[in-house]
Scaffold this active site. Structure first.
Site, short mmCIF file in Angstrom:
data_model
loop_
_atom_site.label_atom_id
_atom_site.label_comp_id
_atom_site.label_asym_id
_atom_site.label_seq_id
_atom_site.Cartn_x
_atom_site.Cartn_y
_atom_site.Cartn_z
N SER A 323 62.86 3.41 10.05
CA SER A 323 63.52 4.27 9.08
C SER A 323 63.31 5.75 9.38
O SER A 323 63.79 6.25 10.38
CB SER A 323 63.04 3.91 7.67
OG SER A 323 63.86 4.47 6.69
N ASP A 334 67.26 12.07 21.75
CA ASP A 334 68.63 12.49 22.04
C ASP A 334 68.71 13.94 22.48
O ASP A 334 69.49 14.30 23.38
CB ASP A 334 69.52 12.29 20.81
CG ASP A 334 70.03 10.86 20.69
OD1 ASP A 334 69.54 9.99 21.44
OD2 ASP A 334 70.91 10.61 19.84
N LYS A 348 66.02 0.22 11.52
CA LYS A 348 66.58 0.34 10.18
C LYS A 348 67.40 1.61 10.12
O LYS A 348 66.86 2.70 10.02
CB LYS A 348 65.49 0.36 9.11
CG LYS A 348 66.08 0.35 7.70
CD LYS A 348 65.02 0.31 6.63
CE LYS A 348 65.67 0.17 5.25
NZ LYS A 348 66.55 1.30 4.93
#
Length: 420
Positions: A323, A334, A348
């Site tokens: 999460s 990224d 999640k």
């Protein structure tokens, strides 16, 4: 319009009165700090809204009557024909709500009856009594997401992904995860016996745990011998950002060569805290994007003023990293700000609203959005794959050797990318 129909429609109306919260799990024995704060502080108190004339724009009461005709016909048949009378109408009503939400096909959209909701929102004052494990209650069985450090669950050798199939010898097949949690909780000093099914282990095995008083940690930090600062975060709660900033201030004053952020076993918490934490390490750019069912998007960007945006960084992760933790790790990966080391994260990638129902009839948790990394990745089910994969062996665990931390230190000292 009947009381049951009003309750069913009230679920839809309640969506207008909820605040968004990300959570990766609940604590066995009590709710997580983040979940606790979300329910008590973030969500507004339920307001009794006017009931709509129809379930959707342009739909008439007659259309609703036609829609629910099979339901009421079945209701009547059950009351007239079922062998064991009288029936428990409250149980039938709650079963109808559960069935409606299960038909959505989303494991995170669930109903809690009043007892379950009370358990999920019980006041947590620093400590609780249980076995000390973050869990996922939404699947077919209760699944261990991560044991807490120093807890009975960790001492007993429970691992992320372990499935609880029985409690004290009683089969938990088909039992609601919240009810399983209540079976496992109990006073400190008492014993609970869990039957565990572990991936790649053909046979279930039993574990006996002595329940204890558990203190829920938030952040800890230290300088390591290699001149690398180490920060471990256990949750994303109310005080996490302030504790993290204090830890970073103390570490950076010692001029570390690099930082390790340990998110192993961190199952998440506040979305806002995830943005604040990520912003301590990322100076600019998108952290995540939320996409809602109506096609709208909410983009969250890094906030200025982070204290550790240039120093080389590695993040430790494992199957218990979930999460909000995955939000931070996904953004770092990224953007190229640092490296991820360890094993694949939990996966999640959705956002839930907690919506109390009227007249103390429990609550509904509804998935309202999915979130995406800066490069548009949706991690639900798949999780994040680390840049450097390190899977501890049984020998490593028995020797108390942290090979994932060792790999992160080696990568940082060897000049792995740090971004900046």
């Amino acid at each position: 319009m009947t009381k049951l129909l009003r309750l069913l429609l009230g679920v839809l109306i309640g969506l207008l009165f909820a605040a968004v919260f990300i959570s990766g799990g609940v604590v066995i024995g009590a709710s997580t700090p983040a979940l606790q704060s979300a329910v008590q502080s973030v969500l507004p108190q339920p307001v009794a809204p006017p009931l709509p004339a129809a379930a959707s724009p342009g739909e008439s009461d007659q259309t609703l009557a036609d829609l629910f005709a099979p339901f009421w016909e079945t209701w009547g048949i059950a009351h007239e024909e079922f062998v064991d009378q009288p029936l428990d109408d409250d149980a039938l009503m709650r079963g109808a709500i559960r069935g409606m939400l299960e038909a959505l096909g989303d494991e995170h959209t669930t109903y809690m009856d009043p007892n379950e909701y009370e358990q999920a929102t019980i006041e947590l004052v620093g400590e609780y009594e249980g076995i000390g494990a973050w869990v996922d209650p939404d699947g077919e069985y209760l699944v261990i997401v991560s044991p807490m450090p120093g807890s009975p669950a960790e001492k007993a050798g429970l691992l992320p992904g372990d499935t609880v199939i029985a409690v004290d010898g009683e089969d938990m097949t088909g039992r609601d995860g919240s009810l399983v949690i209540r079976r496992i909780m109990g006073p400190a000093g008492s014993t609970v016996r869990l039957t565990i099914l572990r991936k790649d282990n053909p046979e279930p095995f039993e574990v006996s745990l002595d329940r204890a008083s558990i203190t829920v940690p938030s952040v800890e930090s230290r300088m390591m011998d290699e001149g690398i600062g180490y920060v471990r975060m256990f949750t994303f709660g109310d005080d996490t950002t302030a504790e993290l900033r204090r830890s970073l201030k103390e570490l950076l004053a010692q001029n570390p060569r690099a930082l390790v952020l340990d998110l192993r076993g961190n199952t998440g918490g506040y979305l806002s805290t995830a943005i604040e934490v990520a912003s301590e390490f990322i100076d600019e750019g998108v952290i995540l994007t939320e996409r809602f069912g109506d096609g709208t998007e909410q983009v969250y960007r890094a906030r200025s003023g982070g204290s550790a945006t240039q120093i080389p960084l590695a993040i430790l992760m494992n199957g218990g990293t979930a999460s909000a933790s995955e939000i931070v790790a996904g953004a770092v990966q990224d953007i190229g700000r640092g490296i991820l080391v360890g094993s694949q994260s939990y996966g999640k990638g959705s956002v839930q609203n907690w919506i109390p129902l009227e007249n103390d009839q429990g609550a509904v948790r509804v998935t309202v959005a999915r979130w995406y990394t800066p490069k548009g990745r949706q991690i639900a089910d798949d999780g994040l794959e680390p840049d450097i994969i390190v899977e501890p062996t049984e020998v490593d665990l028995q020797a108390d050797r942290d090979v994932q931390l060792e790999a992160a230190i080696q990568a940082l000292l060897g000049g792995s990318p740090s971004g900046g």
